[in-house]
Enzyme design. Structure first.
Site, PDB file in Angstrom:
ATOM      1  N   PHE B 116       0.847  -1.182   0.000  1.00 18.46           N
ATOM      2  CA  PHE B 116       0.000   0.000   0.000  1.00 18.46           C
ATOM      3  C   PHE B 116       0.886   1.238   0.000  1.00 18.46           C
ATOM      4  O   PHE B 116       2.058   1.169   0.391  1.00 18.46           O
ATOM      5  CB  PHE B 116      -0.903  -0.005   1.247  1.00 18.46           C
ATOM      6  CG  PHE B 116      -2.355   0.104   0.900  1.00 18.46           C
ATOM      7  CD1 PHE B 116      -3.068  -1.007   0.475  1.00 18.46           C
ATOM      8  CD2 PHE B 116      -3.005   1.321   0.972  1.00 18.46           C
ATOM      9  CE1 PHE B 116      -4.404  -0.894   0.140  1.00 18.46           C
ATOM     10  CE2 PHE B 116      -4.349   1.437   0.632  1.00 18.46           C
ATOM     11  CZ  PHE B 116      -5.047   0.327   0.222  1.00 18.46           C
ATOM     12  N   GLN B 240      -7.254  15.118   2.970  1.00 20.22           N
ATOM     13  CA  GLN B 240      -6.614  14.227   2.001  1.00 20.22           C
ATOM     14  C   GLN B 240      -7.444  14.090   0.725  1.00 20.22           C
ATOM     15  O   GLN B 240      -8.644  13.848   0.780  1.00 20.22           O
ATOM     16  CB  GLN B 240      -6.444  12.844   2.612  1.00 20.22           C
ATOM     17  CG  GLN B 240      -5.860  11.837   1.625  1.00 20.22           C
ATOM     18  CD  GLN B 240      -5.329  10.619   2.324  1.00 20.22           C
ATOM     19  OE1 GLN B 240      -6.069   9.670   2.591  1.00 20.22           O
ATOM     20  NE2 GLN B 240      -4.061  10.634   2.656  1.00 20.22           N
ATOM     21  N   HIS B 242      -7.706  11.687  -2.273  1.00 23.24           N
ATOM     22  CA  HIS B 242      -7.280  10.357  -2.706  1.00 23.24           C
ATOM     23  C   HIS B 242      -7.053  10.390  -4.210  1.00 23.24           C
ATOM     24  O   HIS B 242      -7.883  10.914  -4.949  1.00 23.24           O
ATOM     25  CB  HIS B 242      -8.371   9.342  -2.341  1.00 23.24           C
ATOM     26  CG  HIS B 242      -7.944   7.915  -2.483  1.00 23.24           C
ATOM     27  ND1 HIS B 242      -7.678   7.345  -3.708  1.00 23.24           N
ATOM     28  CD2 HIS B 242      -7.741   6.950  -1.568  1.00 23.24           C
ATOM     29  CE1 HIS B 242      -7.315   6.076  -3.521  1.00 23.24           C
ATOM     30  NE2 HIS B 242      -7.355   5.823  -2.236  1.00 23.24           N
ATOM     31  N   LEU B 252     -14.554   6.047  -4.713  1.00 21.16           N
ATOM     32  CA  LEU B 252     -13.214   5.573  -4.413  1.00 21.16           C
ATOM     33  C   LEU B 252     -12.857   4.299  -5.192  1.00 21.16           C
ATOM     34  O   LEU B 252     -13.632   3.356  -5.256  1.00 21.16           O
ATOM     35  CB  LEU B 252     -13.145   5.264  -2.914  1.00 21.16           C
ATOM     36  CG  LEU B 252     -11.819   4.737  -2.380  1.00 21.16           C
ATOM     37  CD1 LEU B 252     -10.750   5.802  -2.464  1.00 21.16           C
ATOM     38  CD2 LEU B 252     -12.003   4.292  -0.935  1.00 21.16           C
ATOM     39  N   GLU B 255      -6.409   2.245  -3.390  1.00 26.14           N
ATOM     40  CA  GLU B 255      -4.963   2.226  -3.617  1.00 26.14           C
ATOM     41  C   GLU B 255      -4.472   0.789  -3.753  1.00 26.14           C
ATOM     42  O   GLU B 255      -3.426   0.536  -4.355  1.00 26.14           O
ATOM     43  CB  GLU B 255      -4.324   2.891  -2.397  1.00 26.14           C
ATOM     44  CG  GLU B 255      -2.917   3.286  -2.499  1.00 26.14           C
ATOM     45  CD  GLU B 255      -2.584   4.210  -1.319  1.00 26.14           C
ATOM     46  OE1 GLU B 255      -3.086   5.344  -1.291  1.00 26.14           O
ATOM     47  OE2 GLU B 255      -1.847   3.772  -0.432  1.00 26.14           O
ATOM     48  N   ARG B 286      -0.325   9.561  -0.741  1.00 25.71           N
ATOM     49  CA  ARG B 286      -1.465  10.038  -1.521  1.00 25.71           C
ATOM     50  C   ARG B 286      -1.338  11.503  -1.924  1.00 25.71           C
ATOM     51  O   ARG B 286      -1.739  11.882  -3.025  1.00 25.71           O
ATOM     52  CB  ARG B 286      -2.747   9.831  -0.714  1.00 25.71           C
ATOM     53  CG  ARG B 286      -3.111   8.373  -0.649  1.00 25.71           C
ATOM     54  CD  ARG B 286      -4.321   8.114   0.223  1.00 25.71           C
ATOM     55  NE  ARG B 286      -4.642   6.692   0.198  1.00 25.71           N
ATOM     56  CZ  ARG B 286      -5.571   6.132   0.972  1.00 25.71           C
ATOM     57  NH1 ARG B 286      -6.265   6.865   1.811  1.00 25.71           N
ATOM     58  NH2 ARG B 286      -5.810   4.833   0.880  1.00 25.71           N
ATOM     59  N   HIS B 353     -11.261  12.977   0.364  1.00 28.93           N
ATOM     60  CA  HIS B 353     -11.385  11.652   0.956  1.00 28.93           C
ATOM     61  C   HIS B 353     -11.403  11.642   2.466  1.00 28.93           C
ATOM     62  O   HIS B 353     -12.203  10.925   3.069  1.00 28.93           O
ATOM     63  CB  HIS B 353     -10.212  10.806   0.442  1.00 28.93           C
ATOM     64  CG  HIS B 353     -10.268   9.369   0.825  1.00 28.93           C
ATOM     65  ND1 HIS B 353     -11.366   8.580   0.552  1.00 28.93           N
ATOM     66  CD2 HIS B 353      -9.374   8.563   1.449  1.00 28.93           C
ATOM     67  CE1 HIS B 353     -11.132   7.349   1.003  1.00 28.93           C
ATOM     68  NE2 HIS B 353      -9.946   7.323   1.565  1.00 28.93           N
ATOM     69  N   ARG B 394      -2.518  11.313   5.804  1.00 30.77           N
ATOM     70  CA  ARG B 394      -2.668   9.964   6.330  1.00 30.77           C
ATOM     71  C   ARG B 394      -2.212   8.928   5.312  1.00 30.77           C
ATOM     72  O   ARG B 394      -2.473   9.068   4.119  1.00 30.77           O
ATOM     73  CB  ARG B 394      -4.144   9.704   6.675  1.00 30.77           C
ATOM     74  CG  ARG B 394      -4.428   8.298   7.092  1.00 30.77           C
ATOM     75  CD  ARG B 394      -5.869   8.108   7.512  1.00 30.77           C
ATOM     76  NE  ARG B 394      -6.831   8.217   6.433  1.00 30.77           N
ATOM     77  CZ  ARG B 394      -7.021   7.284   5.489  1.00 30.77           C
ATOM     78  NH1 ARG B 394      -6.299   6.190   5.450  1.00 30.77           N
ATOM     79  NH2 ARG B 394      -7.945   7.465   4.570  1.00 30.77           N
TER      80      ARG B 394
END
Lengths: 259, 584
Positions: B116, B240, B242, B252, B255, B286, B353, B394
């Site tokens: 990730f 954030q 994404h 979404l 990832e 991100r 996000h 994050r």
């Protein structure tokens, strides 16, 4: 320079996917309205909308609520088929409004939208979900093990054993299956497909040790034997779960006591 | 009006709320108040996984995870909290497995793990497989498993109860939490919940953006309730984006798609992330990937007739792998775009996000009224809170982790606190604020509509405070938000009834979004540097001398009733990692 504004389309609705030149069409939403604060009777009400056919039925309902009639009432949250809030009867079939595109349900004719059947309607498209969740709770929908000592690491499970119950882990408790079932319409005491799906998810989990108990619950008068294998539930499931097959597997386990 | 008394009241029933409820119900009489049925919560939309250094498939340890979290947050992370997050991650995952969560498995039966963004071996050497997952439905499985265990523990839920106010009572010069006020959606009735401890776990506030992965219901209700009572909000400028939302819709796409080998490409088919992050490439953090995508678009290498998106390419991956590991997101592409991901790349753009900022807490989940003082009886966990384990950005898979680690901690701490104290007396006329708010909205004859104001808010947020910001764009947003807040006073609704009045609900939600949007913009304007998710084109570098500090925003009301925002700052907790230049 600011972050580019990407959506130059319709300021009034959700942005449309697909192509920039997509044509808006006029559709009629025929919505089943009921508000006991106003009248004891339910009525059909028609709304005409300009909408991109690639938008969702939920987008249409939002256009009505936001721009035409704020009293229209429905549940929704995630808007992409994950939370299970917006199961409704669209053109006579149970679907999620957020997963049904206008173009896929013949916008030439009025699109009928009504609450799911078999549960008490509280207002417009909102039904009382409590009996549905009660049936779910009744099948003990949680892992039961008889370990006296908690393992320090994870329990092992082979990929094959994990695969055995994969299909029924996808359930989002939207009630599309249960409220499409003619047996449930006629007898609200029937556990209904969703509760059986959630029992299946544990009965066939190699880590669980309460399969027998759950099978006894479903051996009840209102249990799996009420299923008439009409496949409405499988057709209705927005997650593509083979609901009828899962019910058949529970029936078979009850006979063979093997699972 | 009904009055209820509980030891512990939890506001929200997503991952953090239910994880807290499982602990607090065992220890204290607990009520969970939730605007939505628990299984509707947006934890269920999380896809890719939950990070924990189990080292099931390759060497890993929690110290590497701590470092990645600190670096991912651009050093604004409180390092003591990050260490707890990474250490307790291992038990958090194992606890979920014991509760029944159906993780994907390795050939030898242990929990499988995958790569990730931002998670690396040995402080950035190479991507590491740290994300524990269940296909691309990890959040769904966590939400279901926690709900199942709440059923098992007999957790008492008040479903479709919307918390509108936080009650604070001053005792011996100390402001303490005494309970909350909730609105029952089904009947329109107002309920007072007197409680020794209150835990906010009500989620994020992404709906002030237009292109967002967030649910319609994510309107910052908890943050707004606490903020209105004079308590601060921390680091609200950090949001954030994404990298991979479905083009124009914002839905979404995990990832994990890149973790499985997916590649981002521009209109020339170029794997552009190689230019921006030579080591981690498509798996950089991100904020880095989202900025890279918009840089490609601005420099004319975007895809489509308007050049306004890029592609997520999965076509080189075997269909069996997509079916097994990414079944939901490939179905989203088919359903919403009519695209077959086996053969065609998926058009994507960054999508709003996650709020890194929120209600400031310490590592026990206790809410702070300033940089150090705890508000007795008040707790927060999950996206609504700011511990701060996410800092300025994050890492993916750290939020499912956050809700489990800090949801559990808050649940235990709140219930144990409730054992040690008596009920705090309710303020005089506790429902006053809520009654007047509802009456005003229900009887208003103003000419402004909720949907119009919300659209204008979302447009200005997308245009001015998204991936790239400047003094000028942020000021534009601040002015627009002020105008919208003024117009909100004239908002009226059509549904005047009591039963399931979602028209009223949306009006209240909009009020919360406007309050929080203002805090975000004002906090962003003052931060004259670029760090993590906050990127200022007029200040493109990180400035550790002046801005290695958390923003604390307070609502102030002047003698004339005029509202304003006061900004203060809080030091960052640094333990073992000195700030370094951030490269991926």
């Amino acid at each position: 320079m600011a972050t580019p504004v990407l959506d130059k389309a319709d300021a009034a609705g959700q942005p449309e996917p697909g192509f920039a030149d997509s044509p808006y069409i006029t559709v009629t939403f025929r919505v089943r309205r009921f508000n006991p604060e106003v009248s004891a009777d339910a009525v059909w009400e028609d709304f005409q909308l300009e909408i991109d056919p690639k938008e969702r039925v939920l987008d249409g309902l939002h256009k009505i609520k936001w721009d035409v009639d704020g009293t229209l009432t429905f549940r929704r949250s995630c808007a992409h088929g994950i939370c299970g809030s917006d199961a409704m009867r669209i053109n006579g079939k149970n679907r999620l409004a957020c997963k049904t595109l206008i173009k896929d349900i013949n916008p030439e004719k009025p699109i009928t939208v009504e609450p799911i059947k078999g549960l008490t309607v509280l207002k417009d498209l909102v039904v009382d979900m409590e009996p549905f969740f009660q049936a779910y709770r009744d099948v003990m929908p949680f892992l039961i093990t008889k370990d006296t000592n908690e393992p320090t690491r994870e329990r092992l499970q082979s990929a094959e054993d994990r695969e055995r119950f994969d299909d029924t882990t996808k359930c989002i408790l939207c009630a599309a299956c249960t409220s499409s079932c003619p047996v449930f319409w006629n007898d609200g005491q029937y556990f209904g497909p969703a509760a059986i799906v959630n029992a299946h998810r544990f009965i066939f989990d190699s880590r669980d040790e309460a399969g027998e108990q759950r099978l006894e619950i479903l051996n009840d008068r209102d249990g799996v034997w009420r299923c008439r294998t009409t496949f409405n539930c499988t057709d209705a499931c927005p997650r593509g779960i083979e609901v009828t097959k899962a019910i058949q597997e529970v029936k078979r386990a009850l006979i063979t006591r093997r699972f | 009006m009904k009055i209820h008394k509980y030891d512990t009241v939890i506001v929200g029933a997503g991952g953090a709320g239910m994880r807290a409820a499982i602990e607090s119900t065992k220890r204290s009489r607990t009520a969970v108040l939730t605007k939505l049925y628990p299984t509707r919560s947006h934890t269920g939309a999380a896809q890719g996984g939950m990070a924990a250094a189990l080292a099931n498939v390759e060497e890993d340890n929690w110290e590497w995870h701590t470092f990645d979290t600190v670096k991912g947050g651009d050093y604004l992370v409180d390092q003591d909290a990050a260490e707890i997050l990474a250490k307790e991650a291992i038990d958090a995952v194992l606890d979920l497995e014991k509760m029944g969560l159906p993780f994907n498995r390795t050939p030898n039966g242990t929990i499988d793990q995958r790569r990730f963004g931002g998670h690396s071996r040995n402080h950035g050497e190479a991507p590491v497989r740290r994300s524990c997952y269940a296909a691309d439905r990890t959040g769904h499985m966590i939400l279901q498993t926690l709900y199942q265990n709440c059923v098992k523990e007999g957790v008492e839920f008040f479903n479709e109860f919307y918390v509108l106010d936080q009650l604070i009572t001053e005792e011996d010069g100390v402001r303490k939490s005494s309970g909350v006020v909730a609105y029952e959606l089904a009947t329109g009735e107002i309920h007072i919940f007197q409680a020794k401890a209150v835990i906010y776990a009500s989620g994020g506030t992404g709906k002030f953006f237009k292109v967002t992965s967030n649910a319609h219901t994510l309107t910052g209700d908890g943050q707004a309730a606490v903020y209105r009572r004079g308590l601060p909000l921390e680091d609200m400028e950090f949001f954030q984006f994404h990298p991979t939302g479905i083009w124009r819709m914002g839905i979404l796409l995990t990832e994990g798609a890149r973790g499985e080998g997916g590649i981002l490409r521009n209109k020339d088919g170029e794997r552009f992330m190689e230019k921006y992050a030579p080591v981690m490439k498509d798996l950089a953090s991100r904020d880095v990937v989202s900025r890279s995508i918009y840089t490609e678009i601005r420099e004319g290498r975007g895809c489509g007739p308007e050049g306004d998106h890029v592609y997520l390419d999965l076509t080189h991956l075997p269909p069996e792998q997509l079916d097994a590991k990414l079944p939901d997101i490939t179905e989203f592409a088919r359903t919403y775009l009519g695209i077959e991901p086996y053969t065609d790349p998926i058009p994507i753009q960054p999508t709003a996000h996650y709020a890194m900022g929120g209600i400031p807490t310490n590592v026990e989940g206790e809410v702070l009224s300033d940089n150090t003082t705890v508000v007795p009886g008040l707790y927060a966990a999950g996206e609504v809170a700011c511990v701060s384990v996410h800092g300025a950005n994050r890492l993916g898979t750290n939020s499912l982790l956050d809700i489990n680690v800090f949801g559990r901690r808050a649940g235990i701490a709140a219930a144990e606190y409730a054992h040690t104290v008596d009920f705090v007396e309710l303020p005089e006329n506790p429902a006053e604020f809520v009654v007047s708010q509802i009456e005003r909205l229900r009887t208003s004859t103003g000419n402004e509509r909720v949907a119009t104001l919300r659209r204008e808010l979302q447009e200005t947020m997308d245009a001015n405070v998204m991936v790239f910001r400047t003094e000028q764009t942020i000021k534009t947003a601040v002015e627009k938000i002020a105008e919208l807040r003024e117009r909100y006073k004239n908002v009226s609704i059509q549904d005047k009834g009591k039963r399931f009045n979602t028209d009223l609900l949306e009006a209240i939600e909009l009020g919360n979004l406007l309050d929080l949007a203002e805090v975000m913009a004002v906090s962003a304007l003052a931060r004259k540097e670029s760090r993590g998710g906050h990127y200022r084109e007029d200040y493109p570098n990180r400035d550790d001398v002046n801005f290695m500090r958390h923003t604390m925003a307070y609502r102030e009301v002047g003698d004339d009733g005029a509202e304003s925002i006061r900004l203060d700052y809080k030091p960052v907790v640094q333990t073992r990692y000195q700030p370094m230049e951030r490269k991926y």
